[in-house]
Design an enzyme around this catalytic site. Structure first.
Site, PDB file in Angstrom:
ATOM      1  N   ASP A 184     -13.841 -23.532 -70.365  1.00 32.13           N
ATOM      2  CA  ASP A 184     -12.734 -24.020 -69.542  1.00 32.13           C
ATOM      3  C   ASP A 184     -11.901 -22.772 -69.317  1.00 32.13           C
ATOM      4  OD1 ASP A 184     -10.196 -24.878 -68.687  1.00 32.13           O
ATOM      5  OD2 ASP A 184     -10.637 -26.871 -69.415  1.00 32.13           O
ATOM      6  N   HIS A 185     -12.014 -22.190 -68.135  1.00 28.98           N
ATOM      7  CA  HIS A 185     -11.469 -20.831 -68.003  1.00 28.98           C
ATOM      8  C   HIS A 185      -9.953 -20.790 -68.158  1.00 28.98           C
ATOM      9  CE1 HIS A 185     -10.718 -21.842 -63.736  1.00 28.98           C
ATOM     10  NE2 HIS A 185      -9.872 -20.824 -63.738  1.00 28.98           N
ATOM     11  N   GLU A 223      -2.431 -25.034 -55.621  1.00 30.81           N
ATOM     12  CA  GLU A 223      -3.239 -24.016 -54.944  1.00 30.81           C
ATOM     13  C   GLU A 223      -2.896 -24.012 -53.471  1.00 30.81           C
ATOM     14  OE1 GLU A 223      -7.440 -23.470 -56.330  1.00 30.81           O
ATOM     15  OE2 GLU A 223      -7.062 -25.508 -56.985  1.00 30.81           O
ATOM     16  N   ASP A 242     -11.898 -32.158 -61.181  1.00 32.03           N
ATOM     17  CA  ASP A 242     -11.974 -30.713 -61.000  1.00 32.03           C
ATOM     18  C   ASP A 242     -10.904 -29.974 -61.812  1.00 32.03           C
ATOM     19  OD1 ASP A 242     -13.096 -28.428 -59.635  1.00 32.03           O
ATOM     20  OD2 ASP A 242     -11.256 -28.336 -58.439  1.00 32.03           O
ATOM     21  N   HIS A 247      -8.782 -28.447 -67.148  1.00 29.85           N
ATOM     22  CA  HIS A 247      -7.733 -27.423 -67.271  1.00 29.85           C
ATOM     23  C   HIS A 247      -6.371 -28.005 -67.681  1.00 29.85           C
ATOM     24  CE1 HIS A 247     -10.816 -25.156 -65.427  1.00 29.85           C
ATOM     25  NE2 HIS A 247     -10.485 -25.326 -64.173  1.00 29.85           N
TER      26      HIS A 247
HETATM   27  C1  BG6 Z   1     -11.783 -24.309 -60.948  1.00 31.29           C
HETATM   28  C2  BG6 Z   1     -11.842 -25.402 -59.920  1.00 31.29           C
HETATM   29  O1  BG6 Z   1     -12.213 -24.774 -62.192  1.00 31.29           O
HETATM   30  O2  BG6 Z   1     -10.452 -23.849 -61.049  1.00 31.29           O
HETATM   31  C3  BG6 Z   1     -11.341 -24.910 -58.579  1.00 31.29           C
HETATM   32  O3  BG6 Z   1     -13.179 -25.859 -59.789  1.00 31.29           O
HETATM   33  C4  BG6 Z   1      -9.970 -24.319 -58.717  1.00 31.29           C
HETATM   34  O4  BG6 Z   1     -11.325 -25.950 -57.611  1.00 31.29           O
HETATM   35  C5  BG6 Z   1      -9.941 -23.298 -59.850  1.00 31.29           C
HETATM   36  O5  BG6 Z   1      -9.659 -23.682 -57.495  1.00 31.29           O
HETATM   37  C6  BG6 Z   1      -8.529 -22.832 -60.119  1.00 31.29           C
HETATM   38  O6  BG6 Z   1      -8.595 -21.766 -61.017  1.00 31.29           O
HETATM   39  P1  BG6 Z   1      -7.469 -20.653 -61.031  1.00 31.29           P
HETATM   40  O7  BG6 Z   1      -7.840 -19.781 -62.177  1.00 31.29           O
HETATM   41  O8  BG6 Z   1      -7.516 -19.963 -59.716  1.00 31.29           O
HETATM   42  O9  BG6 Z   1      -6.185 -21.378 -61.234  1.00 31.29           O
END
Ligand code: BG6
Length: 509
Positions: A184-185, A223, A242, A247
């Site tokens: 989960d980045h 976003e 998503d 997240h």
């Molecule tokens: C991803 C989603 O996990 O996270 C994307 O699949 C989203 O839809 C992205 O845009 C957002 O990541 P970050 O790091 O740009 O906030």
């Protein structure tokens, strides 16, 4: 970041020509090369159905680095590209895994790597998450007889509670929990980890971090872009799956958890999972009022016409998939009893920003007259991105006669720490996996608890046609009805961005 070089290993990326590998994985690995953090002996094998040779793969990854890497120093680019290899393989064909195993073995020998430590990164469509691990296991590539074997699985881990359980059960037939790294980045973001440090290494916050002093908690992940070319994927996902299931709920886990007994992986993950298990289920009846969904409509954003979601490539013109979700919920435990949590996320909102806002309760008695409501006066804002940092808002007397008050801010910006760059989330997570540290990866109990919590919302949104998908013009903060989630009349979501810089996508803290 752990600055020790990991043991020698080979990293295999399934789906190596895809978007994630090009935008994030390869640039992050290049950043680790530049920082001299990759193992002494190391190789990356890209694999997939696309027919490519090493040379073409290197060329394509060079382009990806030039386009997406933030590194200014490209002096190690050629050395890095020399570590890239490509092997064509079809994940659906069992014999391909045998051949792949032989290729891997040869490369280990060529590079003089004694133990066959291997990381397999699944950067593929989720439909392959059960097929590839099984194929690897049949070819004997999950066995840890001569070195460790780890599997990184991208999100989404399943598409609902039942499928996540099924996927996990399938994986467990051939892989052990210590080998599984569910990524989960968000957990790899520096500022997300800083939530733990802020809370547990400062004496001043923890005594206030509970229902006695906190009025409500708000988390926004906005976003500026729409779904772009990912319409096909997004149709089967939507904002709830998503962003919220993973997240945002992981973030809730860190913000709301009890102090862990130690800083090790299990202790931290034990506490954050308890939060997810304490989320009060939203009943089917409550979904309409506690979970708002929206979809962006075509509109002008900063003077430029953008398409509505239903006009995007790969999207059903009658789609009900949400591109915005806002939820109100409670954490049923002693610390948080009665404190509402509000979370929201959306595409094509006015700016890109992710932040958590802790709203403290007002003073019990207003000694000084205020121009506006006091309720918003004490806030702790943890800015995840961009302009990473923290800000505290409190009331001050304005100079002069009388007692006029004004809300002021004390702020810290990571960018002021000139000595360090902020490592990207994937850099940190890849390095952690190489070092065998799963702290920042999602454990299965947390993943399942998050699916369990959103299950009634998924079901009501799917089956109850009376729950509207509210349209919102691209470039606005989502449907107005989301504002009504926050019930008290003077309160509203924080509208971030004290100022926008010349880059419209950079919202300052
Ligand atoms: C991803 C989603 O996990 O996270 C994307 O699949 C989203 O839809 C992205 O845009 C957002 O990541 P970050 O790091 O740009 O906030």
């Amino acid at each position: 970041m752990n600055n020790k070089k990991p043991e020698d290993l080979i990293l295999v990326i399934f789906g190596a020509t895809g978007d994630l590998a090009r935008r994030k994985l390869i640039p992050s690995l290049f950043a680790l090369e530049t920082l001299d953090l990759l193992p002494e002996k190391f190789a990356i094998i890209g694999t997939g159905r696309t027919k490519l040779g090493d040379k073409d793969f290197r060329k394509s990854m060079k382009n990806a680095i030039q386009e997406f890497s933030k590194e200014k120093d490209l002096s190690r680019l050629d050395a890095f590209l020399g570590k890239l290899f490509y092997q064509t393989a079809d994940p659906a064909v069992t014999e391909d895994y045998q051949a792949f195993g032989l290729y891997l073995e040869t490369l280990f020998q060529q590079l003089g790597i004694e133990k066959n430590n291997t990381i397999f990164y699944l950067s593929t469509p989720p439909s392959l998450y059960d097929i590839i691990p099984k194929g690897l296991a049949i070819a004997g590539l999950s066995k840890e007889n001569k070195g460790w074997k780890r599997l990184i699985i991208e999100k989404p881990f399943g598409y609902d509670l039942a499928s996540a359980k099924k996927l996990n059960a399938g994986l467990k037939k051939n892989w052990q929990e210590h080998q599984l790294y569910r990524i989960d980045h968000y957990l790899g973001k520096e500022t997300v980890q800083n939530v733990l440090v802020t809370r547990f290494s400062n004496g001043i916050f923890e005594p206030l971090w509970n229902r006695n002093y906190i009025h409500h908690v708000e988390i926004t992940s906005a976003e500026v872009f729409g779904v772009g070319k990912r319409g096909g994927y997004y149709e089967a996902s939507g904002a709830l799956r998503d962003m919220v299931q993973n997240h945002l709920l992981q973030l809730v886990g860190l913000i709301a958890m009890e102090p862990p007994a130690s800083a090790d992986a299990d202790a931290i993950r034990n506490e954050s999972v308890k939060v997810l298990q304490s989320l009060r289920p939203i009943s089917k009846k409550e979904v309409g009022s506690m979970a708002i969904r929206g979809q962006y409509l075509g509109s002008k954003m900063k003077g430029k016409q953008v398409k509505g979601y239903r006009e995007e490539v790969g999207v059903d013109p009658a789609s009900k998939t949400e591109t915005f979700a806002a939820l109100k919920f409670f954490v049923d435990n002693w610390r948080w009893g009665g404190v509402p949590f509000y979370i929201r996320t959306g595409k094509h909102l006015p700016t890109r920003v992710t932040e958590a806002v802790i709203h403290f309760k007002p003073t019990p008695h207003h000694l000084f007259a205020r121009k506006g409501s006091c309720d918003n006066c004490n806030q702790l804002i943890i800015r995840i991105q961009p302009d990473e940092g923290m800000l505290i808002r409190f009331a001050m007397k304005t100079p002069g006669a009388g007692f006029d008050l004004e809300n002021v801010s004390m702020d810290f910006h990571y960018s002021d720490l000139s000595h360090d760059r902020i490592p990207g989330a994937y850099e940190r997570l890849l390095l952690d996996c190489m070092a065998g540290d799963p702290t920042l990866y999602a454990r299965i109990d947390a993943v399942l608890a998050a699916w369990k919590f959103i299950a009634p919302i998924q079901s009501a949104w799917k089956n109850n046609p009376k729950i509207p998908v509210y349209g919102y013009p691209a470039g606005t903060w989502g449907p107005d009805v989301a504002d009504r989630l926050i019930e008290e009349p003077e309160l509203t979501w924080r509208h971030p961005c004290s100022a926008l810089t010349s880059d419209d996508n950079f919202c300052t803290l």
